[in-house]
Design a protein around this motif. Structure first.
Motif, PDB file in Angstrom:
ATOM      1  N   LYS A  74       1.236   1.078  12.977  1.00 30.13           N
ATOM      2  CA  LYS A  74       0.751  -0.181  12.701  1.00 30.13           C
ATOM      3  C   LYS A  74      -0.658  -0.420  12.225  1.00 30.13           C
ATOM      4  N   PRO A  75      -1.170   0.390  10.430  1.00 27.96           N
ATOM      5  CA  PRO A  75      -1.947  -0.146  10.104  1.00 27.96           C
ATOM      6  C   PRO A  75      -2.299  -1.204   9.907  1.00 27.96           C
ATOM      7  N   GLN A  76      -4.522  -1.131  10.118  1.00 30.28           N
ATOM      8  CA  GLN A  76      -4.478  -3.039   9.173  1.00 30.28           C
ATOM      9  C   GLN A  76      -5.662  -2.581   8.230  1.00 30.28           C
ATOM     10  N   GLU A  77      -5.873  -3.630   7.746  1.00 28.71           N
ATOM     11  CA  GLU A  77      -7.608  -4.080   7.263  1.00 28.71           C
ATOM     12  C   GLU A  77      -7.346  -2.466   6.164  1.00 28.71           C
ATOM     13  N   ILE A  78      -8.118  -2.285   6.918  1.00 31.15           N
ATOM     14  CA  ILE A  78      -8.943  -0.547   5.565  1.00 31.15           C
ATOM     15  C   ILE A  78      -7.699   0.858   5.648  1.00 31.15           C
ATOM     16  N   MET A  79      -7.249   0.569   6.793  1.00 31.22           N
ATOM     17  CA  MET A  79      -6.077   1.676   6.508  1.00 31.22           C
ATOM     18  C   MET A  79      -4.719   1.288   5.815  1.00 31.22           C
ATOM     19  N   GLU A  80      -3.993  -0.488   5.981  1.00 40.83           N
ATOM     20  CA  GLU A  80      -3.434  -0.539   4.835  1.00 40.83           C
ATOM     21  C   GLU A  80      -3.862  -1.010   3.216  1.00 40.83           C
ATOM     22  N   ASP A  81      -5.656  -0.179   3.309  1.00 43.51           N
ATOM     23  CA  ASP A  81      -5.167  -0.350   2.343  1.00 43.51           C
ATOM     24  C   ASP A  81      -5.207   1.366   2.083  1.00 43.51           C
ATOM     25  N   TRP A  82      -6.076   2.253   2.945  1.00 45.65           N
ATOM     26  CA  TRP A  82      -5.411   4.066   2.338  1.00 45.65           C
ATOM     27  C   TRP A  82      -4.068   4.310   1.916  1.00 45.65           C
ATOM     28  N   GLU A 114      -2.038   2.059   1.182  1.00 49.98           N
ATOM     29  CA  GLU A 114      -1.414   1.419  -0.333  1.00 49.98           C
ATOM     30  C   GLU A 114      -1.692   2.770  -1.321  1.00 49.98           C
ATOM     31  N   TYR A 115      -2.661   3.144  -0.856  1.00 51.53           N
ATOM     32  CA  TYR A 115      -3.433   4.235  -1.918  1.00 51.53           C
ATOM     33  C   TYR A 115      -2.719   5.280  -1.878  1.00 51.53           C
ATOM     34  N   ILE A 116      -1.796   5.823  -1.058  1.00 55.20           N
ATOM     35  CA  ILE A 116      -1.479   6.964  -1.044  1.00 55.20           C
ATOM     36  C   ILE A 116       0.227   7.180  -1.416  1.00 55.20           C
ATOM     37  N   LYS A 117       0.654   5.681  -1.176  1.00 62.08           N
ATOM     38  CA  LYS A 117       1.945   5.196  -1.618  1.00 62.08           C
ATOM     39  C   LYS A 117       1.502   5.378  -3.342  1.00 62.08           C
ATOM     40  N   GLY A 118       0.758   4.495  -3.828  1.00 61.23           N
ATOM     41  CA  GLY A 118       0.679   4.358  -5.407  1.00 61.23           C
ATOM     42  C   GLY A 118       0.857   6.138  -5.746  1.00 61.23           C
ATOM     43  N   ARG A 119      -0.384   6.937  -5.552  1.00 59.49           N
ATOM     44  CA  ARG A 119      -0.599   8.152  -5.596  1.00 59.49           C
ATOM     45  C   ARG A 119       0.453   8.511  -5.707  1.00 59.49           C
ATOM     46  N   CYS A 120       1.714   8.222  -4.535  1.00 63.92           N
ATOM     47  CA  CYS A 120       3.208   9.460  -4.695  1.00 63.92           C
ATOM     48  C   CYS A 120       4.159   8.639  -6.141  1.00 63.92           C
ATOM     49  N   MET A 121       3.888   7.459  -6.013  1.00 60.97           N
ATOM     50  CA  MET A 121       4.435   6.836  -7.173  1.00 60.97           C
ATOM     51  C   MET A 121       4.129   7.883  -8.804  1.00 60.97           C
ATOM     52  N   GLU A 122       2.905   8.199  -8.407  1.00 59.62           N
ATOM     53  CA  GLU A 122       1.462   8.259  -9.769  1.00 59.62           C
ATOM     54  C   GLU A 122       2.641  10.155  -9.919  1.00 59.62           C
ATOM     55  N   SER A 123       2.684  10.868  -8.606  1.00 58.34           N
ATOM     56  CA  SER A 123       2.611  12.223  -8.796  1.00 58.34           C
ATOM     57  C   SER A 123       3.220  13.130  -7.808  1.00 58.34           C
ATOM     58  N   GLU A 124       4.158  13.721  -8.770  1.00 59.29           N
ATOM     59  CA  GLU A 124       5.242  14.217  -7.205  1.00 59.29           C
ATOM     60  C   GLU A 124       4.883  15.805  -6.496  1.00 59.29           C
ATOM     61  N   SER A 125       3.800  15.949  -6.975  1.00 59.96           N
ATOM     62  CA  SER A 125       3.557  17.050  -6.153  1.00 59.96           C
ATOM     63  C   SER A 125       2.773  16.112  -5.280  1.00 59.96           C
ATOM     64  N   LEU A 126       2.317  14.563  -5.067  1.00 58.79           N
ATOM     65  CA  LEU A 126       1.805  14.002  -4.109  1.00 58.79           C
ATOM     66  C   LEU A 126       2.750  13.686  -3.226  1.00 58.79           C
ATOM     67  N   ALA A 127       3.987  13.316  -3.827  1.00 57.51           N
ATOM     68  CA  ALA A 127       5.596  12.618  -2.472  1.00 57.51           C
ATOM     69  C   ALA A 127       5.814  14.283  -1.770  1.00 57.51           C
ATOM     70  N   LEU A 128       5.750  14.990  -3.097  1.00 56.47           N
ATOM     71  CA  LEU A 128       6.170  15.945  -1.872  1.00 56.47           C
ATOM     72  C   LEU A 128       5.487  16.427  -0.392  1.00 56.47           C
ATOM     73  N   ALA A 129       4.247  16.613  -0.708  1.00 58.92           N
ATOM     74  CA  ALA A 129       3.211  18.014   0.069  1.00 58.92           C
ATOM     75  C   ALA A 129       3.566  16.214   1.093  1.00 58.92           C
ATOM     76  N   VAL A 130       3.610  15.034   0.742  1.00 59.00           N
ATOM     77  CA  VAL A 130       3.117  13.335   2.062  1.00 59.00           C
ATOM     78  C   VAL A 130       5.203  14.246   3.075  1.00 59.00           C
ATOM     79  N   ARG A 131       5.559  14.509   1.969  1.00 54.52           N
ATOM     80  CA  ARG A 131       6.951  14.980   2.972  1.00 54.52           C
ATOM     81  C   ARG A 131       6.828  16.140   3.569  1.00 54.52           C
TER      82      ARG A 131
END
Length: 162
Positions: A73-81, A83-100
């Protein structure tokens, strides 16, 4: 969080889905998808044979982040972080694989950001403290700027790789 099937990477999810599909166990297949944050629409497409796999790296990463966010249940700055991770996953398959990747968690990533924050606290000017209506207190702050946060996130998930 991953109670029935365990934590899996994208390939593991797809292998499990294929096995369940071949066994005709659509209830378990749907549970696998739900446990991993895969949208029902994707599951339906897979069951109907309209897509060859239950998920791709992006869908798997976003699914994991969604499941983790429900718990965290992230809020405020954690929500921003997040969203940044999600956006980077959309741009980078290597990050998407790393998140998983097993052992990499949103809590762990935010923990790294918090660790940096505590290690880089700066004393706040007394006039700012006074303007904030705080008295008789030493106030420090150590929130990473956007560039630093991005670097910490990248290093956590990718180990410094770009």
């Amino acid at each position: 969080m991953f109670d029935k099937f365990g934590e899996m990477d994208c390939e593991g999810i797809n292998q499990a889905a294929e096995g369940l599909f071949n066994e005709g166990d659509m209830d378990s297949l749907r549970l696998l998808a739900k446990e991993n944050g895969i949208p029902e629409e994707y599951t339906d497409l897979y069951i109907r044979g309209e897509v060859p796999q239950l998920c791709d790296p992006l869908t798997a990463a976003l699914g994991k982040l969604e499941i983790e966010c429900r718990e965290l249940k992230p809020q405020e700055i954690m929500e921003d972080w997040v969203e940044y991770i999600k956006g980077r996953c959309m741009e980078s398959e290597s990050l998407a694989l790393a998140v998983r990747r097993q052992g990499k968690t949103l809590k762990g990533c935010i923990g790294e950001l918090l660790k940096w924050s505590f290690g880089h606290q700066q004393k706040i000017d007394p006039e700012i403290v006074k303007a904030a209506g705080i008295s008789n207190a030493k106030v420090t702050l150590g929130i990473p700027g956007a560039g630093t946060a991005k670097k910490i996130i990248r290093e956590y998930y990718l180990g410094g790789k770009k």
